[in-house]
Design a protein around this motif. Structure first.
Motif, PDB file in Angstrom:
ATOM      1  N   VAL A  73      11.540  79.414  15.337  1.00  0.00           N
ATOM      2  CA  VAL A  73      10.880  78.727  14.380  1.00  0.00           C
ATOM      3  C   VAL A  73       9.835  77.671  15.241  1.00  0.00           C
ATOM      4  O   VAL A  73       8.442  77.669  14.858  1.00  0.00           O
ATOM      5  CB  VAL A  73      11.642  77.669  13.622  1.00  0.00           C
ATOM      6  CG1 VAL A  73      10.814  76.454  12.926  1.00  0.00           C
ATOM      7  CG2 VAL A  73      12.360  78.341  12.940  1.00  0.00           C
ATOM      8  N   PHE A  74      10.218  77.211  16.478  1.00  0.00           N
ATOM      9  CA  PHE A  74       9.459  76.440  17.272  1.00  0.00           C
ATOM     10  C   PHE A  74       8.333  77.501  17.770  1.00  0.00           C
ATOM     11  O   PHE A  74       7.287  77.087  17.656  1.00  0.00           O
ATOM     12  CB  PHE A  74      10.448  76.183  18.476  1.00  0.00           C
ATOM     13  CG  PHE A  74       9.547  75.141  19.689  1.00  0.00           C
ATOM     14  CD1 PHE A  74       9.546  73.942  19.291  1.00  0.00           C
ATOM     15  CD2 PHE A  74       8.862  75.865  20.775  1.00  0.00           C
ATOM     16  CE1 PHE A  74       8.645  73.134  20.340  1.00  0.00           C
ATOM     17  CE2 PHE A  74       8.078  75.322  21.501  1.00  0.00           C
ATOM     18  CZ  PHE A  74       8.247  73.735  21.471  1.00  0.00           C
ATOM     19  N   LYS A  75       8.594  78.833  18.161  1.00  0.00           N
ATOM     20  CA  LYS A  75       7.491  79.584  18.550  1.00  0.00           C
ATOM     21  C   LYS A  75       6.456  79.735  17.594  1.00  0.00           C
ATOM     22  O   LYS A  75       5.248  79.737  17.856  1.00  0.00           O
ATOM     23  CB  LYS A  75       8.166  80.703  19.244  1.00  0.00           C
ATOM     24  CG  LYS A  75       8.706  80.736  20.643  1.00  0.00           C
ATOM     25  CD  LYS A  75       9.167  82.214  20.795  1.00  0.00           C
ATOM     26  CE  LYS A  75      10.382  81.920  22.021  1.00  0.00           C
ATOM     27  NZ  LYS A  75      10.745  83.360  22.780  1.00  0.00           N
ATOM     28  N   ASP A  76       7.065  80.005  16.445  1.00  0.00           N
ATOM     29  CA  ASP A  76       5.900  80.394  15.188  1.00  0.00           C
ATOM     30  C   ASP A  76       5.210  78.946  14.829  1.00  0.00           C
ATOM     31  O   ASP A  76       3.899  79.227  14.761  1.00  0.00           O
ATOM     32  CB  ASP A  76       6.903  80.543  13.862  1.00  0.00           C
ATOM     33  CG  ASP A  76       7.539  82.087  14.044  1.00  0.00           C
ATOM     34  OD1 ASP A  76       7.228  82.806  15.051  1.00  0.00           O
ATOM     35  OD2 ASP A  76       8.401  82.341  13.224  1.00  0.00           O
ATOM     36  N   HIS A  77       5.911  77.863  15.087  1.00  0.00           N
ATOM     37  CA  HIS A  77       5.253  76.679  14.576  1.00  0.00           C
ATOM     38  C   HIS A  77       3.937  76.344  15.384  1.00  0.00           C
ATOM     39  O   HIS A  77       2.828  76.050  15.262  1.00  0.00           O
ATOM     40  CB  HIS A  77       6.036  75.637  14.274  1.00  0.00           C
ATOM     41  CG  HIS A  77       5.554  74.112  14.196  1.00  0.00           C
ATOM     42  ND1 HIS A  77       4.964  74.030  12.906  1.00  0.00           N
ATOM     43  CD2 HIS A  77       5.075  73.276  14.874  1.00  0.00           C
ATOM     44  CE1 HIS A  77       4.422  72.807  12.921  1.00  0.00           C
ATOM     45  NE2 HIS A  77       4.531  72.378  14.165  1.00  0.00           N
TER      46      HIS A  77
END
Length: 138
Positions: free
Chosen positions: A127-131
């Protein structure tokens, strides 16, 4: 083996804490090999007052807790789309929990329960990488 199961329930809308679940799981090896272990090790090595319970009991207790948090009357009424485990990595839910659910024999925690509880999760790292649009290969 998994020896601790901590879960924090959060409201996805408000971010408010809804409840906490925490249990220690007694290693299955200890139950299967109790006589052998007690012969090999000093009595002081054993904590007879431990609150740890077998892993299948932890999963059952977690289901009961989830019902309470979600306002569902029984585990039979739980739906996997009503909750989502958020983890820091995939290993716990993808690898460790299925292994533990099937020790010492497949189905120690029945397959229907495994599919209900652990068929979906969100990896916070992804989620962090996508955000932040980070390189997914890093």
């Amino acid at each position: 083996e998994i020896i601790e199961v901590p879960v924090l329930s959060m409201c996805p809308i408000t971010g408010r804490e809804l409840g906490r679940f925490h249990r220690f799981a007694r290693p299955g090896f200890w139950d299967r090999e109790v006589n052998s272990m007690r012969q090999r090790f000093h009595p002081e090595c054993f904590n007879n007052d431990s609150s740890a319970v077998p892993f299948p009991a932890v999963i059952h207790q977690m289901q009961t807790w989830l019902c309470k948090v979600l306002g569902v009357s029984s585990p039979a009424d739980l739906k996997s789309e009503s909750f989502l485990f958020v983890t820091c990595g995939n290993w716990d839910v993808k690898t460790a929990i299925p292994l533990q659910c099937n020790k010492p024999l497949p189905g120690t925690v029945n397959l229907q329960t495994q599919q209900l509880m652990f068929s979906r999760w969100s990896n916070l790292k992804d989620v962090f990488k996508d955000h932040y649009r980070l390189d997914p290969n890093r």
